[in-house]
Scaffold this active site. Structure first.
Site, mmCIF file in Angstrom:
data_model
loop_
_atom_site.group_PDB
_atom_site.id
_atom_site.type_symbol
_atom_site.label_atom_id
_atom_site.label_comp_id
_atom_site.label_asym_id
_atom_site.label_seq_id
_atom_site.Cartn_x
_atom_site.Cartn_y
_atom_site.Cartn_z
ATOM 1 N N HIS A 62 0.818 -1.227 0.000
ATOM 2 C CA HIS A 62 0.000 0.000 0.000
ATOM 3 C C HIS A 62 0.849 1.272 0.000
ATOM 4 O O HIS A 62 0.297 2.368 -0.093
ATOM 5 C CB HIS A 62 -0.933 0.025 1.218
ATOM 6 C CG HIS A 62 -1.991 -1.041 1.203
ATOM 7 N ND1 HIS A 62 -2.914 -1.161 0.176
ATOM 8 C CD2 HIS A 62 -2.281 -2.041 2.078
ATOM 9 C CE1 HIS A 62 -3.717 -2.181 0.431
ATOM 10 N NE2 HIS A 62 -3.350 -2.752 1.574
ATOM 11 N N ASP A 111 -2.552 -10.629 -2.500
ATOM 12 C CA ASP A 111 -3.122 -10.229 -1.218
ATOM 13 C C ASP A 111 -4.614 -9.932 -1.440
ATOM 14 O O ASP A 111 -5.038 -9.655 -2.564
ATOM 15 C CB ASP A 111 -2.391 -8.972 -0.727
ATOM 16 C CG ASP A 111 -2.833 -8.509 0.647
ATOM 17 O OD1 ASP A 111 -2.164 -8.882 1.628
ATOM 18 O OD2 ASP A 111 -3.846 -7.767 0.747
ATOM 19 N N HIS A 115 -6.184 -7.359 -0.614
ATOM 20 C CA HIS A 115 -6.371 -5.948 -0.962
ATOM 21 C C HIS A 115 -5.538 -5.550 -2.176
ATOM 22 O O HIS A 115 -4.458 -6.093 -2.405
ATOM 23 C CB HIS A 115 -5.974 -5.065 0.231
ATOM 24 C CG HIS A 115 -6.703 -5.401 1.489
ATOM 25 N ND1 HIS A 115 -6.184 -6.257 2.448
ATOM 26 C CD2 HIS A 115 -7.916 -5.008 1.936
ATOM 27 C CE1 HIS A 115 -7.055 -6.371 3.440
ATOM 28 N NE2 HIS A 115 -8.111 -5.633 3.158
ATOM 29 N N ASP A 135 -4.416 -12.998 3.812
ATOM 30 C CA ASP A 135 -5.725 -12.461 4.230
ATOM 31 C C ASP A 135 -6.829 -12.835 3.246
ATOM 32 O O ASP A 135 -7.965 -12.387 3.388
ATOM 33 C CB ASP A 135 -5.672 -10.949 4.473
ATOM 34 C CG ASP A 135 -4.994 -10.171 3.369
ATOM 35 O OD1 ASP A 135 -4.601 -10.773 2.350
ATOM 36 O OD2 ASP A 135 -4.865 -8.939 3.525
HETATM 37 ZN ZN LIG Z 1 -4.296 -7.207 2.587
#
Ligand SMILES: [Zn+2]
Length: 334
Positions: free
Chosen positions: A154, A190, A192, A279
């Site tokens: 991120h 991931d 996200h 995740d």
């Molecule tokens: Zn994540």
């Protein structure tokens, strides 16, 4: 498979984060790394490859901010943790900012990523682990694992967010480029979207970024990761976003990954960096996919079948009791 981790990475340990309108325990805990270490039977400490590879993908002012933020916060007499609350949403004028609150807003895109006295050192160590794994595959290893924690995907060139400060996948990909690998790909699996990695290589035609992630229409980070984001300028067509609905199970996930792998092969990548997040697991406390532990070896075997030197960097995964098992399952597929 060689595995890398530096003990300094455990130093970054914020107390809490702003989540759903209240302070909750910080989900990206040092115990995540310990759980993985225990499961994989330890790791080599990386050599220090220096700060140059980090400076190659991050803004100098931003890196200075990462080093100084917690000290400036303390010197301003603040209790609690350094967390931003004001963001330059109307645009970034080239102001010479000095107040810690202004700096926090300038260099963060969310309020979930507190900075502590140990943040810089931990992020630096995480990047060194990624560099060590990259060096291992450049040296002939088929695949290597960097236990990166804090994670990185991120974090953009000049911003932190989403528990990430230094983009370890970008550091690894750029280091491979600088070592003479002409075309590099990052596969991000991931839960996200890896907005930071996408931003860093957005206009680049030499690094392909492919991501499978929860649809940003429903999930963080919301403002990136939509299917029509394909890169710009020389990077046009070198970004591939495959958003998936909440509740996604292995069949749909594996099919999307096959699409990403085919695109990476067409691109002609000679080295692969995998941003691996656990995740996507069905029991993850902050995510909504439905992958099982037994699914991870299948995904890894599909990646390994590309036959490309592969540096795997750890990203998210917050079900700590299952984290070691899930990471071990994934690595076993190689
Ligand atoms: Zn994540």
């Amino acid at each position: 498979m060689r595995r890398f981790y530096s003990p300094v990475q455990a130093g970054h340990a914020p107390m809490h984060e702003l989540h759903n309108g209240a302070f909750t325990d910080y989900a990206e805990k040092p115990s995540r790394a310990q759980a993985i270490l225990d499961a994989i039977g330890g790791a080599e400490q990386p050599h220090d490859h220096g700060v140059g590879a980090i400076e190659a993908v991050h803004d100098a002012g931003y890196l200075a901010f990462l080093r100084d933020a917690a000290r400036l916060w303390e010197e301003a007499g603040r209790p609690g943790q350094a967390i931003p609350y004001a963001f330059p949403i109307v645009g970034r004028r080239p102001l010479a900012l000095s107040r810690i609150d202004a700096l926090l807003g300038r260099y963060s895109f969310d309020a979930t990523t507190p900075l502590t006295r140990e943040t810089w050192r931990a992020g630096y160590g995480s990047a060194q682990s990624a560099l060590a794994a990259t060096q291992a595959v450049l040296g002939g290893e088929r695949a290597a694992f960097a236990l990166c924690r804090p994670p990185g995907h991120h974090a953009g060139r000049d911003y932190c967010g989403g528990y990430c400060h230094i983009n370890v996948a970008a550091v690894a990909a750029q280091a491979a480029r600088d070592a003479g690998v002409a075309r590099v790909a990052v596969l991000d699996i991931d839960y996200h979207h890896g907005n930071g990695t996408q931003d860093i290589f957005w206009q680049r035609g030499d690094v392909f970024y492919a991501s499978l992630h929860a649809d940003p229409a429903t999930d963080y980070p919301f403002f990136w990761g939509h299917a029509d984001e394909v890169g710009e300028d020389e990077g046009h067509g070198a970004t591939l976003n495959l958003p998936l609905p909440q509740g996604t199970r292995i069949d749909a996930f594996r099919a999307a990954q096959a699409t990403a792998l085919a695109a990476i092969a067409r691109f002609g990548a000679q080295l692969l960096v995998v941003s691996f997040g656990a995740d996507t697991w069905e029991g993850d406390p902050i995510s909504r996919f439905r992958l099982t532990t037994d699914d991870y070896p299948l995904l890894a075997a599909d990646i390994a079948a590309l036959g490309m030197p592969t540096a795997i960097v750890m990203e998210g995964g917050y079900a700590i009791d299952a984290l070691g098992t899930n990471v071990t399952a994934f690595l076993s597929g190689f």
